[in-house]
Design a protein around this motif. Structure first.
Motif, mmCIF file in Angstrom:
data_model
loop_
_atom_site.group_PDB
_atom_site.id
_atom_site.type_symbol
_atom_site.label_atom_id
_atom_site.label_comp_id
_atom_site.label_asym_id
_atom_site.label_seq_id
_atom_site.Cartn_x
_atom_site.Cartn_y
_atom_site.Cartn_z
ATOM 1 N N LEU A 128 0.760 -0.694 -0.118
ATOM 2 C CA LEU A 128 -0.127 -0.035 -0.168
ATOM 3 C C LEU A 128 0.918 1.057 0.405
ATOM 4 O O LEU A 128 1.698 1.359 1.017
ATOM 5 C CB LEU A 128 -1.039 -0.348 1.510
ATOM 6 C CG LEU A 128 -2.115 -1.437 1.506
ATOM 7 C CD1 LEU A 128 -2.486 -0.825 3.213
ATOM 8 C CD2 LEU A 128 -3.482 -0.642 0.070
ATOM 9 N N ALA A 129 1.077 2.218 -1.125
ATOM 10 C CA ALA A 129 1.608 3.046 -1.123
ATOM 11 C C ALA A 129 1.186 4.330 -0.436
ATOM 12 O O ALA A 129 -0.954 4.394 -0.607
ATOM 13 C CB ALA A 129 2.007 3.867 -2.699
ATOM 14 N N PRO A 130 1.691 5.403 -0.033
ATOM 15 C CA PRO A 130 0.504 6.318 0.310
ATOM 16 C C PRO A 130 -0.478 6.894 0.201
ATOM 17 O O PRO A 130 -0.695 7.176 -0.951
ATOM 18 C CB PRO A 130 1.480 7.463 1.158
ATOM 19 C CG PRO A 130 3.119 6.392 1.052
ATOM 20 C CD PRO A 130 2.575 6.148 -0.107
ATOM 21 N N GLY A 131 -1.705 6.982 1.030
ATOM 22 C CA GLY A 131 -3.284 6.973 0.442
ATOM 23 C C GLY A 131 -3.519 6.082 -0.217
ATOM 24 O O GLY A 131 -5.030 6.349 -0.378
ATOM 25 N N ASN A 132 -3.193 5.535 0.012
ATOM 26 C CA ASN A 132 -4.604 3.881 -0.539
ATOM 27 C C ASN A 132 -4.506 3.290 0.934
ATOM 28 O O ASN A 132 -3.927 3.070 1.549
ATOM 29 C CB ASN A 132 -3.264 3.172 -1.386
ATOM 30 C CG ASN A 132 -2.705 4.140 -3.067
ATOM 31 O OD1 ASN A 132 -4.384 3.890 -3.416
ATOM 32 N ND2 ASN A 132 -2.569 4.597 -2.523
ATOM 33 N N CYS A 133 -5.414 2.057 0.747
ATOM 34 C CA CYS A 133 -6.403 1.130 1.240
ATOM 35 C C CYS A 133 -7.179 -0.583 0.463
ATOM 36 O O CYS A 133 -6.935 -0.274 -0.470
ATOM 37 C CB CYS A 133 -7.219 1.636 1.832
ATOM 38 S SG CYS A 133 -8.586 2.664 0.957
ATOM 39 N N TYR A 134 -7.057 -1.206 2.072
ATOM 40 C CA TYR A 134 -7.833 -2.557 1.301
ATOM 41 C C TYR A 134 -8.713 -2.568 2.062
ATOM 42 O O TYR A 134 -8.740 -2.195 2.998
ATOM 43 C CB TYR A 134 -7.230 -3.460 0.876
ATOM 44 C CG TYR A 134 -6.019 -3.602 -0.346
ATOM 45 C CD1 TYR A 134 -6.755 -3.585 -1.804
ATOM 46 C CD2 TYR A 134 -4.823 -3.502 -0.677
ATOM 47 C CE1 TYR A 134 -6.221 -4.322 -2.878
ATOM 48 C CE2 TYR A 134 -4.028 -4.043 -1.887
ATOM 49 C CZ TYR A 134 -5.113 -3.812 -2.806
ATOM 50 O OH TYR A 134 -4.499 -4.305 -4.264
#
Length: 299
Positions: A128-134
């Motif tokens: 997960l790069a910054p600002g991302n989510c799952y």
């Protein structure tokens, strides 16, 4: 000649890699060229993984302090070594998570990605790069993959690995848990910890539990003559509670030591949660994608 097979799934987004007992579902988000490059890197790295593991299989099936040579084997060894004092464990307890980690590392080295996951039969490594989510889905039984809850993992959360173990899953278990799902910093560590916690959910000697020597089912497995669970009959509520309490106590010790972030333990329709809250957990929301073999499933 490599036996590995690679193909995009019907959605045109996810990559399927298969070789013998290893079956990966891979997803990546980012620029189209970067995703394509990451998928090519995944295929290249995956092609030799099974042969590497087979070359050191006798060592990986033993309790040992000797460090193996292969990259995936070293991941397995490093993930299980901290648990050696907690009970019987070999590097094989982390094989699925370690393979997922290795393929994901090759992808992330090849191209910048917003997010990616490698799902090895329900044991999942994530980027997960910054600002991302799952959004991940949690299942209570790997053989009946319906979701009992979902949780959102954000880039700032300390979780990059999810794994599930239990007697109903694809691997042998010494315990009676239907499923134990672990969230940890790495997939290989989650894999090893889920194995041990599932072993700890137990009622030793209970007449409703059928056990057989592992080698009677699979002669060359790492458990040898140890008794593995093959069926669990009806249990009284107090027995379910006692078995789960044993698993919870063990999981809490692993969480306190920093080995895992959180765990969900399931037995006979009952659930216990352990560890740090991650993202948000919603027991009423259904996930968008169901894992092919249980565990968590990102979407």
């Amino acid at each position: 000649m490599s036996r590995a097979q690679a193909a995009l799934l019907a959605d045109g987004r996810r990559l399927h890699l298969h070789d013998g007992p290893i079956d990966l579902i891979i997803s990546a988000d980012g620029e189209a060229d970067d995703v394509a490059g990451a998928y090519r890197a995944a295929e290249r790295r995956f092609a030799g993984v099974l042969d590497e593991l087979c070359a050191e299989l006798p060592l990986l099936r033993r309790e040992t302090e000797a460090e193996p040579k292969g990259a995936v084997a070293r991941r397995m060894w490093a993930a299980t070594r901290p648990f050696a004092a907690e009970g019987f464990i070999t590097p094989m307890a982390a094989v699925a998570g370690a393979v997922a980690e290795e393929v994901l590392a090759a992808m992330c080295h090849a191209a910048p990605l917003n997010r990616a996951f490698v799902n090895n039969g329900g044991d999942i490594a994530m980027h997960l790069a910054p600002g991302n989510c799952y959004d991940i889905g949690l299942v209570s039984r790997p053989d009946q993959p319906g979701l009992f809850a979902t949780a959102q993992l954000r880039a700032g959360d300390p979780v990059r690995g999810i794994a599930t173990s239990g007697w109903r899953g694809r691997s042998f278990s010494l315990g009676i848990a239907d499923a134990v799902t672990v969230l940890a910093a790495r997939a290989s560590v989650a894999d090893a910890a889920a194995t041990l916690i599932a072993n700890a959910v137990d009622l030793p000697g209970h007449p409703a539990v059928t056990r057989v020597p592992a080698r009677a089912i699979q002669p060359d497995n790492d458990l040898g003559a140890r008794l593995v669970t093959r069926s669990v009959g009806p249990l009284r509520p107090n027995e379910i509670a006692a078995a789960l309490a044993a698993g919870v106590a063990f999981a809490e010790r692993l969480a306190a030591a920093g080995h895992i972030v959180a765990a969900a333990l399931h037995l006979a329709g009952d659930t216990r949660m352990v560890g740090q809250a991650v993202g948000r957990i919603d027991a009423g929301r259904q996930g968008e994608e169901v894992s092919r073999r249980g565990g968590g499933n990102p979407s």
